[in-house]
Design an enzyme around this catalytic site. Structure first.
Site, mmCIF file in Angstrom:
data_model
loop_
_atom_site.group_PDB
_atom_site.id
_atom_site.type_symbol
_atom_site.label_atom_id
_atom_site.label_comp_id
_atom_site.label_asym_id
_atom_site.label_seq_id
_atom_site.Cartn_x
_atom_site.Cartn_y
_atom_site.Cartn_z
ATOM 1 N N ASP A 30 48.526 25.030 2.501
ATOM 2 C CA ASP A 30 48.852 25.778 3.721
ATOM 3 C C ASP A 30 50.350 25.990 3.849
ATOM 4 O OD1 ASP A 30 47.646 27.187 5.767
ATOM 5 O OD2 ASP A 30 47.969 25.620 7.242
ATOM 6 N N GLU A 72 57.396 25.644 12.077
ATOM 7 C CA GLU A 72 56.165 25.266 11.390
ATOM 8 C C GLU A 72 56.446 24.866 9.941
ATOM 9 O OE1 GLU A 72 52.013 27.597 10.609
ATOM 10 O OE2 GLU A 72 52.659 27.325 12.685
ATOM 11 N N GLU A 132 45.645 33.752 13.383
ATOM 12 C CA GLU A 132 46.095 32.737 14.336
ATOM 13 C C GLU A 132 44.915 32.173 15.130
ATOM 14 O OE1 GLU A 132 48.884 31.772 13.626
ATOM 15 O OE2 GLU A 132 50.540 32.893 14.527
ATOM 16 N N GLU A 155 39.490 32.753 5.295
ATOM 17 C CA GLU A 155 39.603 31.457 5.964
ATOM 18 C C GLU A 155 38.512 30.506 5.493
ATOM 19 O OE1 GLU A 155 41.877 30.246 7.842
ATOM 20 O OE2 GLU A 155 43.071 32.001 8.385
#
Length: 229
Positions: free
Chosen positions: A48, A89, A141, A211
């Site tokens: 990620d 992040e 998101e 995803e």
């Protein structure tokens, strides 16, 4: 012509099975019930981090599209807020990697991650309409917000060491931001011609598929991964 108001709500109902597969994946559920294999969590973290670094230029491209075509100046401000938060992040991923002794440099990019990043690159092309790009941005998101918010719901058994990860994306402030992106996307879709809405729906589906594959990658070897149907 079909009414475009609330288009995303219609798509969520139409593609509910795929949306649930993306937001209630076994990997997510294993975090929620405390059974997650930490080696799989570390795999997800490293992959990620790579994805987020590729996500930054995509979000920047959405902001550029907004500056050129949006009829509401607040769009740019909302997208800029998201872009700015990505710097924090990335720092968070680095700190977490250090805490878990994960070497980020030299990490081999998994095929699922590579495919997802290639999809992001395709959305950055100038010919991709703003309505399509902002829909994809919202979906990316929203999946994380919905997934990790579920991990924080009542009766969860998330381990103390993973609480911060869940709160990063599952908090109400991020949820509010995702709803603001959804409102922007809905407004754009309401005004878009049918062929653009069709492309935006495909982009929405593609995000959900990627995803699921990303979660599958993180859940390899433990239990059953979720297939895309």
């Amino acid at each position: 012509m079909e009414e475009k108001s609330g288009m995303i709500g219609k798509w969520l109902k139409k593609h509910l099975h795929l949306y649930v597969a993306a937001t209630r994946h076994n990997f997510v559920l294993s975090i929620r019930d405390g059974s997650v294999d930490l080696s799989n969590f570390k795999k997800w973290l490293a992959q990620d981090y790579i994805f987020v670094r590729e996500f930054v230029p995509f979000v920047a491209s959405v902001m550029i599209k907004a500056s050129k075509t949006s009829d509401d100046k607040n769009d740019m401000e909302a997208i800029l807020g998201g872009l700015t938060s990505l710097n924090d992040e990335i720092d968070w991923f680095k700190q977490e990697a250090s805490k878990w002794s994960i070497p980020l440099s030299g990490t081999i990019v998994h095929k699922a991650n590579e495919n997802y990043c290639m999809f992001l690159s395709s959305l950055m092309l100038p010919e991709v309409e703003y309505a399509v790009a902002i829909t994809a941005f919202w979906a990316i998101e929203a999946v994380y917000q919905e997934s990790f918010a579920h991990c924080l719901e009542e009766d969860n058994k998330v381990s103390q060491e993973l609480q911060e990860t869940c709160k990063r994306w599952g908090n109400e402030k991020f949820g509010h931001y995702c709803r603001s992106l959804q409102n922007i996307a809905n407004r754009c879709l309401e005004k878009a011609p049918d062929h653009v809405c069709a492309r935006a729906e495909v982009a929405f589906q593609r995000v959900l598929e990627h995803e699921v594959e990303f979660w599958n990658m993180s859940h390899e070897g433990v239990g059953k991964s979720i297939d895309i149907v």
